[in-house]
Design an enzyme around this catalytic site. Structure first.
Site, PDB file in Angstrom:
ATOM      1  N   LYS A   1       0.906  -1.250  -0.274  1.00 33.88           N
ATOM      2  CA  LYS A   1      -0.267  -0.095   0.145  1.00 33.88           C
ATOM      3  C   LYS A   1       0.755   1.142   0.265  1.00 33.88           C
ATOM      4  CE  LYS A   1      -1.719  -1.247   4.048  1.00 33.88           C
ATOM      5  NZ  LYS A   1      -0.978  -2.292   4.142  1.00 33.88           N
TER       6      LYS A   1
ATOM      7  N   ARG B   1      -9.098   0.694   8.896  1.00 38.43           N
ATOM      8  CA  ARG B   1      -8.864  -0.325   9.503  1.00 38.43           C
ATOM      9  C   ARG B   1     -10.001  -1.408  10.010  1.00 38.43           C
ATOM     10  NH1 ARG B   1      -2.749   0.158   9.151  1.00 38.43           N
ATOM     11  NH2 ARG B   1      -2.164  -1.522   9.573  1.00 38.43           N
TER      12      ARG B   1
ATOM     13  N   ARG C   1      12.569  -5.808   4.551  1.00 35.78           N
ATOM     14  CA  ARG C   1      11.832  -4.031   3.976  1.00 35.78           C
ATOM     15  C   ARG C   1      12.953  -3.420   5.552  1.00 35.78           C
ATOM     16  NH1 ARG C   1       6.551  -1.787   5.388  1.00 35.78           N
ATOM     17  NH2 ARG C   1       6.442  -2.923   7.180  1.00 35.78           N
TER      18      ARG C   1
ATOM     19  N   ARG D   1      12.145  -1.318  10.695  1.00 30.37           N
ATOM     20  CA  ARG D   1      10.669  -1.560  11.841  1.00 30.37           C
ATOM     21  C   ARG D   1      10.999  -2.665  13.034  1.00 30.37           C
ATOM     22  NH1 ARG D   1       5.643   0.621   8.073  1.00 30.37           N
ATOM     23  NH2 ARG D   1       4.803  -0.907   9.494  1.00 30.37           N
TER      24      ARG D   1
ATOM     25  N   ARG E   1       0.572  -9.170  13.893  1.00 31.75           N
ATOM     26  CA  ARG E   1      -0.177  -8.005  12.717  1.00 31.75           C
ATOM     27  C   ARG E   1      -1.171  -8.526  12.429  1.00 31.75           C
ATOM     28  NH1 ARG E   1       4.815  -5.063  10.741  1.00 31.75           N
ATOM     29  NH2 ARG E   1       3.790  -4.285   9.576  1.00 31.75           N
TER      30      ARG E   1
HETATM   31  P1  AP5 Z   1       5.184  -1.447   2.307  1.00 33.62           P
HETATM   32  O1  AP5 Z   1       5.019  -0.995   0.933  1.00 33.62           O
HETATM   33  O2  AP5 Z   1       5.470  -0.899   2.873  1.00 33.62           O
HETATM   34  O3  AP5 Z   1       3.577  -2.426   2.204  1.00 33.62           O
HETATM   35  P2  AP5 Z   1       2.136  -1.437   2.849  1.00 33.62           P
HETATM   36  O4  AP5 Z   1       1.419  -2.206   3.033  1.00 33.62           O
HETATM   37  O5  AP5 Z   1       2.027  -0.172   3.175  1.00 33.62           O
HETATM   38  O6  AP5 Z   1       3.124  -2.261   4.508  1.00 33.62           O
HETATM   39  P3  AP5 Z   1       3.022  -1.942   6.427  1.00 33.62           P
HETATM   40  O7  AP5 Z   1       3.361  -2.600   6.925  1.00 33.62           O
HETATM   41  O8  AP5 Z   1       3.659  -0.689   6.014  1.00 33.62           O
HETATM   42  O9  AP5 Z   1       1.520  -1.793   6.267  1.00 33.62           O
HETATM   43  P4  AP5 Z   1       0.304  -2.105   8.234  1.00 33.62           P
HETATM   44  O10 AP5 Z   1      -0.906  -1.881   7.063  1.00 33.62           O
HETATM   45  O11 AP5 Z   1       1.210  -3.239   9.008  1.00 33.62           O
HETATM   46  O12 AP5 Z   1       1.757  -0.755   8.678  1.00 33.62           O
HETATM   47  P5  AP5 Z   1       1.475   0.940   9.135  1.00 33.62           P
HETATM   48  O13 AP5 Z   1       2.124   1.721   8.670  1.00 33.62           O
HETATM   49  O14 AP5 Z   1      -0.226   1.493   8.516  1.00 33.62           O
HETATM   50  O15 AP5 Z   1       5.802  -3.077   1.386  1.00 33.62           O
HETATM   51  C1  AP5 Z   1       6.119  -3.833   2.208  1.00 33.62           C
HETATM   52  C2  AP5 Z   1       7.788  -4.364   1.922  1.00 33.62           C
HETATM   53  O16 AP5 Z   1       7.291  -4.658   0.655  1.00 33.62           O
HETATM   54  C3  AP5 Z   1       8.702  -2.960   1.456  1.00 33.62           C
HETATM   55  O17 AP5 Z   1       9.685  -3.322   1.462  1.00 33.62           O
HETATM   56  C4  AP5 Z   1       8.352  -2.864  -0.020  1.00 33.62           C
HETATM   57  O18 AP5 Z   1       9.657  -2.937  -0.924  1.00 33.62           O
HETATM   58  C5  AP5 Z   1       8.333  -4.794  -0.944  1.00 33.62           C
HETATM   59  N1  AP5 Z   1       7.237  -4.295  -1.806  1.00 33.62           N
HETATM   60  C6  AP5 Z   1       6.203  -3.722  -2.190  1.00 33.62           C
HETATM   61  N2  AP5 Z   1       5.576  -4.227  -2.839  1.00 33.62           N
HETATM   62  C7  AP5 Z   1       6.290  -5.042  -3.378  1.00 33.62           C
HETATM   63  C8  AP5 Z   1       5.898  -5.950  -4.830  1.00 33.62           C
HETATM   64  N3  AP5 Z   1       5.649  -6.081  -5.865  1.00 33.62           N
HETATM   65  N4  AP5 Z   1       7.501  -7.306  -4.529  1.00 33.62           N
HETATM   66  C9  AP5 Z   1       8.476  -7.342  -3.857  1.00 33.62           C
HETATM   67  N5  AP5 Z   1       7.859  -6.441  -2.863  1.00 33.62           N
HETATM   68  C10 AP5 Z   1       7.053  -5.318  -2.404  1.00 33.62           C
HETATM   69  O19 AP5 Z   1       0.925   0.951  10.724  1.00 33.62           O
HETATM   70  C11 AP5 Z   1       1.466   0.470  11.177  1.00 33.62           C
HETATM   71  C12 AP5 Z   1       1.369  -0.065  12.578  1.00 33.62           C
HETATM   72  O20 AP5 Z   1       0.882   1.965  13.167  1.00 33.62           O
HETATM   73  C13 AP5 Z   1       0.312  -0.710  13.023  1.00 33.62           C
HETATM   74  O21 AP5 Z   1       0.252  -1.616  13.174  1.00 33.62           O
HETATM   75  C14 AP5 Z   1      -0.699   0.190  14.345  1.00 33.62           C
HETATM   76  O22 AP5 Z   1      -0.190  -0.318  15.230  1.00 33.62           O
HETATM   77  C15 AP5 Z   1      -1.145   1.720  13.699  1.00 33.62           C
HETATM   78  N6  AP5 Z   1      -1.419   1.834  12.986  1.00 33.62           N
HETATM   79  C16 AP5 Z   1      -1.584   2.701  11.879  1.00 33.62           C
HETATM   80  N7  AP5 Z   1      -2.977   2.664  10.880  1.00 33.62           N
HETATM   81  C17 AP5 Z   1      -3.587   2.626  11.879  1.00 33.62           C
HETATM   82  C18 AP5 Z   1      -5.141   2.442  11.784  1.00 33.62           C
HETATM   83  N8  AP5 Z   1      -5.781   3.022  10.803  1.00 33.62           N
HETATM   84  N9  AP5 Z   1      -6.096   2.322  12.630  1.00 33.62           N
HETATM   85  C19 AP5 Z   1      -5.112   1.654  14.232  1.00 33.62           C
HETATM   86  N10 AP5 Z   1      -3.910   1.823  13.865  1.00 33.62           N
HETATM   87  C20 AP5 Z   1      -3.161   1.737  13.010  1.00 33.62           C
END
Ligand code: AP5
Length: 215
Positions: free
Chosen positions: A13, A88, A127, A160, A171
């Site tokens: 994403k 979410r 990552r 991270r 997660r």
């Molecule tokens: P990446 O693009 O970073 O993936 P992502 O879907 O953004 O993954 P995240 O882990 O950041 O999502 P998340 O939803 O768990 O975390 P968030 O920060 O929102 O890609 C991942 C890796 O794969 C990278 O290394 C990339 O290079 C690689 N990649 C990408 N595409 C690829 C492909 N096609 N092929 C191969 N490799 C590829 O949330 C973190 C924490 O914050 C949560 O756990 C929670 O505690 C809190 N939080 C955030 N939002 C909320 C909310 N709305 N409500 C409550 N708590 C929240």
């Protein structure tokens, strides 16, 4: 374009949202990035959120809803927005709907990034993120030019906190329990689009443009 990017941790994403924002000029708001920034700056919000994030749990709905309300109130968001990692939970989706109704607007598309669990785990283990500028790399699929160093600002890349194996498992569990039900919730309206988010970064971006173009 008013867009939501929905999908499990590691589904791409953030990576694809960055590209889309850069190419379209539409601002992207990632609740995870906003929260990590607050943790880095040591604000009250960051201190409160850190324990949830480190454990792979969700930060309370009212806290993230407040952040999104603030983000969507900025002049930048007036012409459109990309929401990454929000909503979410069903409560967050309901809160977003109320927020948009107050503004007399709706969502054009909710894009679901579908990726098998084994691939998610591989991506998260590989990552590497820049603590300074926020750039994201992957040792398997998108390595930096110099190992361990950010291409943009030359800072040392880090893993991270919540990409540790045990936290990743939690997660994914939290995603299935709290976020996956949104597929049915949004499935009842006509905004839900699905992207099989596997393949190269370019291939997935092409698929994303394909479904966003339909909206
Ligand atoms: P990446 O693009 O970073 O993936 P992502 O879907 O953004 O993954 P995240 O882990 O950041 O999502 P998340 O939803 O768990 O975390 P968030 O920060 O929102 O890609 C991942 C890796 O794969 C990278 O290394 C990339 O290079 C690689 N990649 C990408 N595409 C690829 C492909 N096609 N092929 C191969 N490799 C590829 O949330 C973190 C924490 O914050 C949560 O756990 C929670 O505690 C809190 N939080 C955030 N939002 C909320 C909310 N709305 N409500 C409550 N708590 C929240």
């Amino acid at each position: 374009m008013n867009l939501v990017l929905l999908g499990p941790p590691g589904s791409g994403k953030g990576t694809q949202g960055e590209r889309l924002a850069a190419h379209s000029g539409v601002p992207k708001y990632a609740t995870g990035d906003i929260l990590r920034d607050a943790v880095r700056r040591g604000t009250q919000l960051g201190d409160d959120a850190k324990r949830y994030m480190d454990a792979g749990e969700l930060v309370p709905d009212e806290v993230v809803l407040g952040l999104v309300r603030e983000a969507l109130s900025t002049p930048d968001a007036a012409e459109g927005f990309i929401l990454d990692g929000f909503p979410r939970t069903v409560a967050q989706a309901e809160g977003l709907q109320r927020l948009l109704e107050e503004r007399g607007i709706g969502l054009d598309a909710v894009v679901y990034f579908d990726v098998p669990d084994e691939e998610l785990i591989r991506r998260l283990a590989g990552r590497r993120s820049c603590p300074n500028c926020g750039a994201v790399f992957n040792i398997h699929s998108d390595p930096p030019s110099v190992t361990g160093t950010c291409d943009n600002c030359e800072s040392e890349l880090v893993t991270r906190e919540d990409d540790r194996e045990e936290t990743v498992k939690n997660r994914l569990r939290v995603y299935k329990e709290h976020t996956e039900p949104l597929l049915r919730w949004y499935g009842e309206s006509s905004v839900l689009r699905e992207v099989e988010a596997v393949g190269s970064l370019e291939e997935v971006y092409g698929k994303l443009l394909g479904v966003v173009g339909d909206s």
